[in-house]
Write a protein that holds these residues in place. Structure first.
Motif, PDB file in Angstrom:
ATOM      1  N   GLY A   1       4.466 -16.693  -2.175  1.00 27.51           N
ATOM      2  CA  GLY A   1       3.258 -16.019  -1.668  1.00 27.51           C
ATOM      3  C   GLY A   1       3.164 -14.609  -2.194  1.00 27.51           C
ATOM      4  N   GLY A   2       1.990 -14.213  -2.624  1.00 23.30           N
ATOM      5  CA  GLY A   2       1.791 -12.871  -3.158  1.00 23.30           C
ATOM      6  C   GLY A   2       2.091 -12.843  -4.642  1.00 23.30           C
ATOM      7  N   ILE A   3       1.640 -11.785  -5.297  1.00 28.45           N
ATOM      8  CA  ILE A   3       1.843 -11.632  -6.728  1.00 28.45           C
ATOM      9  C   ILE A   3       3.303 -11.299  -7.016  1.00 28.45           C
ATOM     10  N   ALA A   4       3.890 -12.004  -7.982  1.00 33.42           N
ATOM     11  CA  ALA A   4       5.270 -11.716  -8.367  1.00 33.42           C
ATOM     12  C   ALA A   4       5.303 -10.396  -9.126  1.00 33.42           C
ATOM     13  N   ALA A   5       6.237  -9.542  -8.784  1.00 33.58           N
ATOM     14  CA  ALA A   5       6.318  -8.239  -9.452  1.00 33.58           C
ATOM     15  C   ALA A   5       7.754  -7.754  -9.455  1.00 33.58           C
ATOM     16  N   GLN A   6       8.150  -7.156 -10.580  1.00 29.79           N
ATOM     17  CA  GLN A   6       9.460  -6.546 -10.661  1.00 29.79           C
ATOM     18  C   GLN A   6       9.462  -5.250  -9.853  1.00 29.79           C
ATOM     19  N   PRO A   7      10.546  -4.992  -9.099  1.00 24.57           N
ATOM     20  CA  PRO A   7      10.620  -3.731  -8.359  1.00 24.57           C
ATOM     21  C   PRO A   7      10.487  -2.540  -9.309  1.00 24.57           C
ATOM     22  N   GLN A   8       9.717  -1.549  -8.912  1.00 26.92           N
ATOM     23  CA  GLN A   8       9.532  -0.355  -9.733  1.00 26.92           C
ATOM     24  C   GLN A   8       9.814   0.878  -8.904  1.00 26.92           C
ATOM     25  N   SER A   9      10.370   1.863  -9.564  1.00 27.09           N
ATOM     26  CA  SER A   9      10.666   3.117  -8.883  1.00 27.09           C
ATOM     27  C   SER A   9       9.372   3.886  -8.648  1.00 27.09           C
ATOM     28  N   ALA A  10       9.455   4.863  -7.755  1.00 23.55           N
ATOM     29  CA  ALA A  10       8.284   5.693  -7.470  1.00 23.55           C
ATOM     30  C   ALA A  10       7.824   6.408  -8.743  1.00 23.55           C
ATOM     31  N   GLY A  11       8.804   6.835  -9.562  1.00 26.37           N
ATOM     32  CA  GLY A  11       8.461   7.526 -10.809  1.00 26.37           C
ATOM     33  C   GLY A  11       7.721   6.634 -11.780  1.00 26.37           C
ATOM     34  N   ALA A  12       8.137   5.347 -11.849  1.00 34.13           N
ATOM     35  CA  ALA A  12       7.472   4.404 -12.752  1.00 34.13           C
ATOM     36  C   ALA A  12       6.052   4.127 -12.293  1.00 34.13           C
ATOM     37  N   LEU A  13       5.866   3.971 -10.984  1.00 33.47           N
ATOM     38  CA  LEU A  13       4.518   3.741 -10.450  1.00 33.47           C
ATOM     39  C   LEU A  13       3.619   4.949 -10.697  1.00 33.47           C
TER      40      LEU A  13
ATOM     41  N   PRO B   1       0.795  -1.234   0.000  1.00 30.47           N
ATOM     42  CA  PRO B   1       0.000   0.000   0.000  1.00 30.47           C
ATOM     43  C   PRO B   1       0.826   1.281   0.000  1.00 30.47           C
ATOM     44  N   ARG B   2       2.018   1.251   0.609  1.00 29.43           N
ATOM     45  CA  ARG B   2       2.824   2.475   0.636  1.00 29.43           C
ATOM     46  C   ARG B   2       3.292   2.866  -0.757  1.00 29.43           C
ATOM     47  N   LYS B   3       3.851   1.893  -1.485  1.00 24.67           N
ATOM     48  CA  LYS B   3       4.296   2.201  -2.841  1.00 24.67           C
ATOM     49  C   LYS B   3       3.111   2.494  -3.763  1.00 24.67           C
ATOM     50  N   ALA B   4       1.975   1.859  -3.477  1.00 23.59           N
ATOM     51  CA  ALA B   4       0.786   2.096  -4.294  1.00 23.59           C
ATOM     52  C   ALA B   4       0.312   3.540  -4.172  1.00 23.59           C
ATOM     53  N   MET B   5       0.765   4.255  -3.139  1.00 23.43           N
ATOM     54  CA  MET B   5       0.388   5.661  -3.011  1.00 23.43           C
ATOM     55  C   MET B   5       0.901   6.487  -4.184  1.00 23.43           C
ATOM     56  N   MET B   6       2.050   6.082  -4.761  1.00 26.04           N
ATOM     57  CA  MET B   6       2.549   6.781  -5.944  1.00 26.04           C
ATOM     58  C   MET B   6       1.648   6.520  -7.141  1.00 26.04           C
ATOM     59  N   THR B   7       1.113   5.308  -7.223  1.00 22.98           N
ATOM     60  CA  THR B   7       0.138   5.005  -8.269  1.00 22.98           C
ATOM     61  C   THR B   7      -1.097   5.871  -8.088  1.00 22.98           C
ATOM     62  N   MET B   8      -1.563   5.986  -6.837  1.00 24.18           N
ATOM     63  CA  MET B   8      -2.728   6.824  -6.555  1.00 24.18           C
ATOM     64  C   MET B   8      -2.446   8.281  -6.935  1.00 24.18           C
ATOM     65  N   ALA B   9      -1.234   8.736  -6.654  1.00 21.97           N
ATOM     66  CA  ALA B   9      -0.874  10.118  -6.997  1.00 21.97           C
ATOM     67  C   ALA B   9      -0.924  10.328  -8.508  1.00 21.97           C
ATOM     68  N   GLY B  10      -0.458   9.339  -9.270  1.00 21.95           N
ATOM     69  CA  GLY B  10      -0.509   9.437 -10.724  1.00 21.95           C
ATOM     70  C   GLY B  10      -1.938   9.467 -11.239  1.00 21.95           C
ATOM     71  N   LEU B  11      -2.777   8.586 -10.686  1.00 25.06           N
ATOM     72  CA  LEU B  11      -4.183   8.561 -11.076  1.00 25.06           C
ATOM     73  C   LEU B  11      -4.874   9.871 -10.731  1.00 25.06           C
ATOM     74  N   MET B  12      -4.583  10.393  -9.528  1.00 31.02           N
ATOM     75  CA  MET B  12      -5.224  11.631  -9.117  1.00 31.02           C
ATOM     76  C   MET B  12      -4.760  12.805  -9.969  1.00 31.02           C
ATOM     77  N   SER B  13      -3.491  12.795 -10.368  1.00 32.73           N
ATOM     78  CA  SER B  13      -2.998  13.846 -11.268  1.00 32.73           C
ATOM     79  C   SER B  13      -3.769  13.814 -12.581  1.00 32.73           C
ATOM     80  N   ALA B  14      -4.027  12.605 -13.076  1.00 26.17           N
ATOM     81  CA  ALA B  14      -4.786  12.474 -14.316  1.00 26.17           C
ATOM     82  C   ALA B  14      -6.201  13.015 -14.148  1.00 26.17           C
TER      83      ALA B  14
END
Length: 205
Positions: free
Chosen positions: A99-111, A36-49
């Motif tokens: 356990g959990g979804i496999a995901a490549q590490p992504q930078s805050a900018g990419a998210l 959820p912490r890293k997902a906040m950058m995704t939320m920020a991108g969505l909200m900017s849109a």
């Protein structure tokens, strides 16, 4: 804008924002994959849109898109292509044995960037805002203040639902520990994103 009108607007936006769509699905999948912490950058991108679309609509872009079907279709096709690409990527995502979804590490900018592009993938938000805002604007009162109230209210409500879906993704992560459930979730998510793209392709302003 009267208090009664504002409450009507808040109720409408609250119900509309709660409806599952590509933005909410993206928040949930990113929360599962990155936390959820890293997902906040995704939320920020969505909200900017969302903010860009609302402001663009207020500046008249909504009317321009309605008057120019070619421009609207160009934006729509770009959005369709991006949603389908997200769907294919989700379908082909690897599964994790730990356990959990496999995901490549992504930078805050990419998210942030993927969130922004996902949010901008549907130009109908601009048309929606252009159709919605005038219903709640009192022409006898200052336009800018009323617009600011509508936009801020929209952002607060949308942020609330982003948080709800992100927390839901966090709880869902435990259920996804078995590899077969991960694969089922990945493919289901892929189908939903492709479905959103198909729905956008068939939509008309």
């Amino acid at each position: 804008m009267s208090l009664h009108l504002w409450w009507l607007y808040v109720t409408a936006v609250f119900l509309i924002s709660a409806t599952p769509g590509p933005n909410m699905l993206h928040v949930m999948t990113q929360s599962i994959a990155h936390g959820p912490r890293k997902a906040m950058m995704t939320m920020a991108g969505l909200m900017s849109a969302v903010l860009l679309c609302l402001i663009a609509s207020a500046l008249g872009l909504g009317a321009l898109l309605e008057a120019s079907p070619q421009l609207f279709d160009l934006l729509r096709y770009a959005g369709v292509a991006y949603l389908i690409w997200l769907g294919i990527r989700a379908w082909r995502a690897p599964v994790s044995t730990g356990g959990g979804i496999a995901a490549q590490p992504q930078s805050a900018g990419a998210l942030y960037g993927t969130g922004l592009l996902t949010g901008l993938s549907n130009p109908k938000l601009i048309i929606f805002a252009a159709a919605l805002f005038p219903q709640f604007i009192d022409t006898d009162r200052p336009f800018v203040i009323q617009l600011a109230i509508l936009v801020v209210s929209f952002v607060v409500i949308e942020s609330f639902w982003y948080s709800v879906y992100a927390l839901g993704g966090t709880k869902l992560k435990r259920w996804l520990e078995p590899a077969n459930r991960q694969q089922m979730f990945n493919r289901g998510t892929g189908v939903l994103f492709i479905g959103f793209g198909g729905a956008l392709l068939g939509a008309r302003a």
